[in-house]
Design a protein around this motif. Sequence first.
Motif, mmCIF file in Angstrom:
data_model
loop_
_atom_site.group_PDB
_atom_site.id
_atom_site.type_symbol
_atom_site.label_atom_id
_atom_site.label_comp_id
_atom_site.label_asym_id
_atom_site.label_seq_id
_atom_site.Cartn_x
_atom_site.Cartn_y
_atom_site.Cartn_z
ATOM 1 N N VAL A 148 -3.860 -5.054 -4.106
ATOM 2 C CA VAL A 148 -3.397 -6.075 -3.179
ATOM 3 C C VAL A 148 -3.372 -5.554 -1.750
ATOM 4 C CG1 VAL A 148 -1.980 -7.128 -4.990
ATOM 5 C CG2 VAL A 148 -0.922 -5.531 -3.383
ATOM 6 N N LYS A 149 -3.703 -6.460 -0.829
ATOM 7 C CA LYS A 149 -3.490 -6.252 0.602
ATOM 8 C C LYS A 149 -2.586 -7.394 1.046
ATOM 9 C CE LYS A 149 -8.176 -4.462 1.556
ATOM 10 N NZ LYS A 149 -9.390 -4.687 2.395
ATOM 11 N N ILE A 150 -1.487 -7.071 1.687
ATOM 12 C CA ILE A 150 -0.536 -8.105 2.092
ATOM 13 C C ILE A 150 -0.080 -7.846 3.525
ATOM 14 C CG2 ILE A 150 1.731 -9.134 1.674
ATOM 15 C CD1 ILE A 150 1.326 -8.625 -1.285
ATOM 16 N N LEU A 177 1.834 -15.189 6.512
ATOM 17 C CA LEU A 177 1.694 -14.438 5.279
ATOM 18 C C LEU A 177 0.220 -14.461 4.876
ATOM 19 C CD1 LEU A 177 2.813 -13.027 2.701
ATOM 20 C CD2 LEU A 177 3.099 -15.324 1.727
ATOM 21 N N SER A 178 -0.336 -13.275 4.671
ATOM 22 C CA SER A 178 -1.758 -13.162 4.326
ATOM 23 C C SER A 178 -1.893 -12.269 3.106
ATOM 24 C CB SER A 178 -2.549 -12.577 5.501
ATOM 25 O OG SER A 178 -2.315 -13.310 6.693
ATOM 26 N N VAL A 179 -2.693 -12.703 2.127
ATOM 27 C CA VAL A 179 -2.787 -11.990 0.858
ATOM 28 C C VAL A 179 -4.238 -11.903 0.406
ATOM 29 C CG1 VAL A 179 -2.008 -11.890 -1.546
ATOM 30 C CG2 VAL A 179 -0.529 -12.916 0.204
ATOM 31 N N ILE A 233 -7.889 -15.033 -1.939
ATOM 32 C CA ILE A 233 -7.346 -14.897 -0.595
ATOM 33 C C ILE A 233 -6.453 -16.089 -0.299
ATOM 34 C CG2 ILE A 233 -7.961 -15.153 1.852
ATOM 35 C CD1 ILE A 233 -10.183 -13.173 1.452
ATOM 36 N N TYR A 234 -5.309 -15.793 0.296
ATOM 37 C CA TYR A 234 -4.432 -16.856 0.794
ATOM 38 C C TYR A 234 -3.927 -16.440 2.173
ATOM 39 C CZ TYR A 234 -0.295 -19.675 1.670
ATOM 40 O OH TYR A 234 0.628 -20.494 2.248
ATOM 41 N N VAL A 235 -4.090 -17.322 3.148
ATOM 42 C CA VAL A 235 -3.545 -17.120 4.485
ATOM 43 C C VAL A 235 -2.737 -18.364 4.834
ATOM 44 C CG1 VAL A 235 -4.007 -16.684 6.922
ATOM 45 C CG2 VAL A 235 -5.482 -15.659 5.174
ATOM 46 N N LEU A 269 -3.772 -3.605 8.660
ATOM 47 C CA LEU A 269 -4.668 -4.653 8.178
ATOM 48 C C LEU A 269 -4.977 -5.639 9.301
ATOM 49 C CD1 LEU A 269 -3.030 -5.359 4.686
ATOM 50 C CD2 LEU A 269 -5.001 -3.896 5.193
ATOM 51 N N THR A 270 -6.197 -6.166 9.279
ATOM 52 C CA THR A 270 -6.647 -7.102 10.312
ATOM 53 C C THR A 270 -7.054 -8.427 9.690
ATOM 54 O OG1 THR A 270 -8.983 -6.448 10.208
ATOM 55 C CG2 THR A 270 -7.519 -5.114 11.599
#
Length: 307
Positions: free
Chosen positions: A111-113, A127-129, A145-147, A290-291
């Motif tokens: 995961v990247k959050i 919130l970005s996932v 992906i969820y932004v 993270l970008t």
Amino acid sequence: MIEGGMEAALVRMEAKMKIERRRFVALVGSLAAAGTHSLSAQDGGLVEPVHRVANAASIRRPPDAHPLDRALEIARRGLNQSRTQVNDYTAMLVKRERIGGTVNPHEYLYVKIRNRKVVDGRIVQPLSVYLNFVKPTSIKGREVIYVEGQNGGNIVAHEGGFKGRFLPTVTVPPDGMLAMRGQRYPMTEIGIENLIVKLIERGQQARQSPDVQCVFRKNARVKDRVCTVMEVIQPTRRPDAEFYQAQVFIDDQTNLPVRYIAHDWPAQPGAPPEVIEEFNYLDLKLNVGLTDADFDPRNPDYNFYSN
């Protein structure tokens, strides 16, 4: 194999915990005598989680304090720390959930959050996932992906495993039937910060139970992280109670929860309680920078539109 090593480690851990529950009826789930052991498995360089508790010791509370006061204090402090000091993180999320009466096998997700940030009531960082499913094989390669506030509030996803070779990338509601298949919570509720919020809500609810118990243990380990364990038990089943026993492993260094597991009331006296849900955040790396590209399905490192 990764999955086998992980599940063996968790099975051994839970077996030891069940023994402790029998020895310490009033302090169900005590980890004090769980002992030490070290198990690991590697597959492609990925080291899977090892849970153990060594030389656990109780943390005493003032005699007039409510059993959950200290737990709620720790959770609120962790939430404030997350909101003020944690911008983003990566981790290997290992989870399992009971869906429709069945406890699903462990799932492994890289995961990247990026945490939501609010200034003067305005969201300055949504919130970005990003999720990449590692195990089991049937869903390996699935990416999601969820932004917050983008893509019409939807998630962007493509399937993994054999089906992923033929099915296209889709955009679906995070709480829709397709997105929720095999999941207990929508993707909008993922992440450590959301977990802390839920823990506070459940702790406040459990605080209303007249016979609720709370035990603290130090020197627990989740893989290589030294943790303090908070264990809450509600002996009496109540309509508003969500769990019989819950254990939260707080990383002593970051003050953030890295493992949470909740059990239901035993089906009959003497029977082991069944898992409701479990979440492990392993190899947690905070503020890695993270970008937007990390949450862009057009990122060339991803496979959303490779078909």
